[in-house]
Design a protein around this motif. Structure first.
Motif, short mmCIF file in Angstrom:
data_model
loop_
_atom_site.label_atom_id
_atom_site.label_comp_id
_atom_site.label_asym_id
_atom_site.label_seq_id
_atom_site.Cartn_x
_atom_site.Cartn_y
_atom_site.Cartn_z
N ASP A 204 38.71 29.95 28.02
CA ASP A 204 37.49 30.06 29.24
C ASP A 204 37.60 30.72 30.35
O ASP A 204 37.14 31.05 31.31
N LEU A 205 38.90 29.46 30.91
CA LEU A 205 38.72 29.29 31.96
C LEU A 205 40.39 30.03 32.74
O LEU A 205 41.28 29.84 32.20
N PRO A 206 40.60 29.90 33.66
CA PRO A 206 41.97 30.59 35.01
C PRO A 206 42.33 29.71 34.70
O PRO A 206 41.90 28.64 34.41
N ALA A 207 43.52 30.33 34.47
CA ALA A 207 45.37 29.13 34.13
C ALA A 207 44.76 27.75 35.23
O ALA A 207 44.83 28.26 36.57
N GLY A 208 44.97 27.47 34.68
CA GLY A 208 45.12 25.66 35.71
C GLY A 208 44.16 24.66 36.28
O GLY A 208 43.73 23.87 36.47
N GLN A 209 42.93 25.58 35.62
CA GLN A 209 41.13 25.28 36.69
C GLN A 209 41.29 24.12 35.43
O GLN A 209 40.70 24.38 34.58
N GLY A 396 43.51 27.67 30.61
CA GLY A 396 44.71 28.75 29.79
C GLY A 396 45.33 30.03 29.65
O GLY A 396 45.96 30.67 29.60
N VAL A 397 43.83 30.77 30.69
CA VAL A 397 43.87 31.98 30.42
C VAL A 397 44.65 33.11 31.41
O VAL A 397 43.87 32.41 33.33
N LEU A 402 41.81 37.43 32.31
CA LEU A 402 40.45 36.74 32.37
C LEU A 402 39.42 37.85 33.04
O LEU A 402 38.30 38.50 32.54
N ALA A 403 39.50 38.51 34.42
CA ALA A 403 39.01 39.10 34.92
C ALA A 403 38.79 40.84 34.19
O ALA A 403 37.42 41.16 34.13
N ALA A 404 39.68 40.77 33.91
CA ALA A 404 39.68 42.68 33.14
C ALA A 404 38.16 41.71 31.84
O ALA A 404 38.19 43.30 31.75
N ALA A 405 38.84 41.17 31.28
CA ALA A 405 37.78 40.76 30.14
C ALA A 405 36.34 40.62 30.75
O ALA A 405 35.55 41.67 29.57
N LYS A 406 36.46 40.09 31.34
CA LYS A 406 34.90 39.92 31.61
C LYS A 406 33.88 41.45 32.19
O LYS A 406 33.05 41.31 32.47
N SER A 407 34.96 42.42 32.96
CA SER A 407 34.54 43.41 33.52
C SER A 407 34.77 44.00 32.16
O SER A 407 34.65 45.38 32.79
N SER A 417 42.61 31.05 17.84
CA SER A 417 43.37 31.89 17.46
C SER A 417 44.64 32.45 17.46
O SER A 417 45.52 31.79 18.10
N PRO A 418 45.98 33.70 15.66
CA PRO A 418 47.16 33.83 15.32
C PRO A 418 46.92 34.00 17.07
O PRO A 418 48.71 33.88 17.20
N PHE A 419 46.08 34.40 18.06
CA PHE A 419 47.39 35.22 19.66
C PHE A 419 47.01 34.54 20.40
O PHE A 419 47.14 34.71 21.56
N TRP A 420 46.28 33.08 20.43
CA TRP A 420 45.58 32.41 21.22
C TRP A 420 47.89 31.69 22.30
O TRP A 420 48.56 30.83 21.26
N ALA A 421 47.59 31.95 23.21
CA ALA A 421 49.10 31.55 23.95
C ALA A 421 48.82 30.94 25.45
O ALA A 421 48.80 32.27 25.95
N PRO A 422 48.90 29.94 25.60
CA PRO A 422 47.93 29.58 26.63
C PRO A 422 49.10 29.83 28.19
O PRO A 422 50.02 29.46 27.62
N VAL A 423 48.48 29.62 29.06
CA VAL A 423 49.98 30.21 30.32
C VAL A 423 49.93 28.30 30.45
O VAL A 423 49.41 27.44 30.75
N ALA A 424 50.67 28.28 29.57
CA ALA A 424 51.67 26.68 28.89
C ALA A 424 51.81 25.84 30.21
O ALA A 424 51.40 24.74 30.65
#
Ligand SMILES: [Zn+2]
Ligand SMILES: [Zn+2]
Length: 446
Positions: A204-209, A396-397, A402-407, A417-424
């Protein structure tokens, strides 16, 4: 990686002149610079862990990787604590004891991220279910950051004093691992902590925050099985039956009032019926219906009230349907349940303020509580009048996604999720930086 032993020593700009701005930066910037330098090696570790996930209680390979890394960094390491758990201790003079935890297990999920290092592993759970296995909760990022934190803390021993206890915990996903380690003597065979720290990647949070909730961070989680009994018969002659599907349906609807009518609107709760199974054929009225519920709350009192309410509603609806006493619903609350995780408020606020100062104001935030669950809270509950604790979130997003999803754009995958790929790389660097900075602050050298 090799961290410089002078990492946290402030270097005067005047000494190096303006041609070396990186060296003239504040100490915390040097820490993040070191982590950046270490990142290629850390990503190799991460990709290896990601490609080789292990189910709860089976984390042998992962545990061996953590144990070796900690041993190489100079820790005294004990393995097989509470199953596959790792305990790495670094004693460094008089001072507080700080426990840092990473969880090691993966999930029975078939990975669909399409990453070049995606898991192709399969496994069989202790319950005997065979499936694909995936680090769909990001515990591979936690382990990688744990390794970096261990190395950084060891390399900077001259700058802190106290005892560091770093643990690799098994079986977080099944809610067993923290308790298993405590039961196996985590606080008697090893130094007992004054503070416990961990982080979890966030979808739910931008990568690195970095974020932290103040007070309740995660919820009590109860799994409840309900066997609703009935009297079966022919679908054309309902008057000769007591239909458990109709009864279970009315129980499901009435359960909604636990949240909407019986709970203070300012006290968050969830009662979800996630599974409803009954019957086998169009024209046969079944003689039972099976429901599976997840029940979420924060306080112990609210938890008990919800569980009592579920029993009362089920029994009341069964009586209203005319069932005899020997056919009342059978309700099983699974144990051990996951107990809510509390972030010690003052401690958390201080840690957040401190990290803001070091990582940048916008990069560290106070987050709302969530109704997810974690067994990390057990490490504080084992001595809750003494131990102070915080679990951070680390975003990790990709911020653009994230901004696109929120709008209104494409919804993003959640944890599990099987698609969860964090910005590791961002999760690992921010996670290890936040935990290292917090641990260093808790153990100042005087
Ligand atoms: Zn999980
Ligand atoms: Zn998790």
């Amino acid at each position: 990686m090799k961290a410089s032993a002078t990492l946290l020593v402030t270097v005067s700009a005047a000494v190096f002149g303006f041609s070396s701005p990186a060296l003239a930066a504040a100490p915390q910037d040097e820490l993040s610079a070191t982590i950046s330098r270490d990142l290629p090696g850390l990503m190799t570790i991460y990709r290896d862990l990601h490609a080789h996930p292990e189910l709860s209680t089976q984390e042998l390979r992962s545990a061996a990787i953590l144990a070796k890394a900690a041993r190489d960094a100079g820790f005294t390491v004990t393995e097989k604590v509470g199953g596959t758990g790792v305990v790495a201790v670094l004693k460094n003079g008089e001072g507080p004891t700080v426990l840092i935890r990473a969880d090691m297990d993966a999930l029975p999920v078939v990975e669909q991220t399409g990453l070049p290092f995606a898991s192709k592993q399969r496994g069989t759970s202790t319950a005997g279910v065979e499936s694909g296995v995936m680090h769909a909760c990001g515990h591979d990022t936690h382990m990688t950051a744990w390794i970096e934190t261990a190395r950084l803390m060891a390399a900077h021993k001259s700058e802190w004093a106290g005892t560091l206890v770093m643990i690799g915990q098994p079986a977080e996903e099944t809610g067993e691992g923290a308790l298993a380690m405590l039961k196996d003597g985590l606080y008697t065979r090893f130094p007992k902590p004054d503070f416990t720290l961990a982080f979890h990647d966030s979808a739910d949070l931008p990568a690195g925050q970095v974020g932290a909730a103040v007070g309740w961070a995660l919820a009590n989680v109860d799994s409840v099985d309900m066997d609703v009994k009935g009297i079966g018969g022919h679908g054309a002659y309902p008057q000769t039956t007591k239909d458990p599907i109709v009864l279970a349906s009315s129980i499901v609807m009435k359960l909604q009032t636990l949240a909407s009518r019986e709970t203070n609107p300012l006290d968050p709760v969830v009662v979800t019926v996630g599974s409803f199974h009954a019957g086998a054929k169009h024209n046969v009225i079944s003689d039972d219906a099976k429901l599976q519920l997840t029940v979420r709350s924060y306080s112990d009192e609210t938890r008990e009230r919800l569980l009592d309410g579920i029993r009362r509603i089920a029994r009341g609806e069964a009586i209203a349907s005319g069932l005899p006493d020997n056919l009342m619903p059978v309700i099983t609350v699974k144990e051990p349940h996951t107990r809510a995780t509390w972030n010690s408020p003052e401690f958390t606020q201080t840690a957040v303020a401190d990290l803001k100062g070091k990582m940048g104001d916008a990069n560290v935030i106070v987050t709302p509580s969530v109704m997810g669950g974690e067994d990390f809270g057990e490490f504080r509950r084992a001595d809750e009048n003494h131990i102070q604790s915080v679990i951070f979130w680390v975003g990790g997003v990709d911020p653009a996604k994230l901004a696109a999803a929120k709008s209104g754009g494409a919804p993003l995958p959640s944890l599990h999720s099987p698609f969860w790929a964090p910005v590791a790389d961002k999760v690992i660097s921010s996670g290890s930086e936040a935990i290292t900075l917090t641990a260093m602050r808790l153990m100042p050298r005087t």
